[in-house]
Design an enzyme around this catalytic site. Structure first.
Site: not given
Length: 245
Positions: A109, A217, A219
């Site tokens: 990001c 994202h 993660e």
């Protein structure tokens, strides 16, 4: 002796610059990929940063607040969010040193945006007010309301890129939590994924072994999405090769 590669992570700083922190998912994703995460201090001098990088095998640039438009020669618009000069300056130093060292880097990001700005590219300060598709339509929603483990739109993977070789397929389902994005890729960087509205979703270096920035994202989705986890395991794999581990 085989050891888990040490991955330095650049995290967030509060507006008053009294707290330095990282969301746990970034740490968990690096660990799941086989690496050992370490939060990097933005207060490191150049000499200390060089000493730190000599011990690291790779870098992860996390998401967070907006990148300052001063990084790419623009004045701020009204829709610009919170910026942090301390973090901006640190990540510019960090990225330029990493490129010189050919160190593996994954940006997420804001991380992808900083990879762009630090190397001479430009950003959209605010997609909703600045970006229009070639036929004049506004962008799709790039800030989802559903939890991050769920995707909100598709991204088209550009053929013959490192991202295509890594993830395979022509499309990728991604989550989305941003209002800034890459406008013009930096010199020696190329676009490797695009949203349905044409917004850039991933960039990569043309010659470095692993220097990849993604706008989504992973993660937040690595525990249930194998392609999200692959981004972290590939960072760790290249980190292992970087220091011959």
């Amino acid at each position: 002796m085989n050891t888990a590669p040490l991955i330095g992570i650049s995290g967030s700083i509060t507006q008053d610059e009294t707290q330095h922190f990282l969301l746990r998912d970034y740490m968990r994703a690096v660990i799941a990929g086989g690496g050992v995460p370490m939060l990097l201090s933005p207060d490191l001098t150049d000499a200390l940063l060089d000493a730190c990088l000599a011990r690291l095998s790779g870098l992860l640039l996390a998401g967070g607040n907006d990148a300052s438009p001063s990084l790419f020669g623009e004045q701020p618009i009204e829709q610009l969010g919170e910026v942090n000069p301390l973090r901006d300056q640190f990540e510019v130093r960090l990225l330029r040193k990493a490129v010189a060292l050919r160190m593996p880097v994954l940006g997420i990001c804001r991380g992808a945006q900083m990879m762009t700005a630090a190397l001479g590219g430009t950003l959209w300060q605010d997609l909703a007010s600045q970006y229009r598709t070639p036929d004049g339509k506004p962008p799709i929603a790039h800030r989802q309301t559903r939890p991050g483990r769920y995707p909100s739109h598709e991204a088209r993977i550009v053929p013959d890129t490192r991202l295509a070789a890594l993830l395979g397929g022509e499309t990728l389902s991604v989550n989305s939590f941003h209002h800034q994005a890459v406008r013009d890729a930096a010199p020696r960087m190329r676009v490797s994924a695009l949203a349905p509205d044409g917004v850039i979703e991933a960039v990569e270096h043309e010659t470095l072994p692993f220097f990849l920035g993604v706008q989504w994202h992973p993660e937040r989705a690595f525990a249930s999405d194998g392609r999200a986890l692959k981004l972290f395991s590939e960072l760790v794999r290249h980190a292992g090769m970087y220091l011959g581990e």
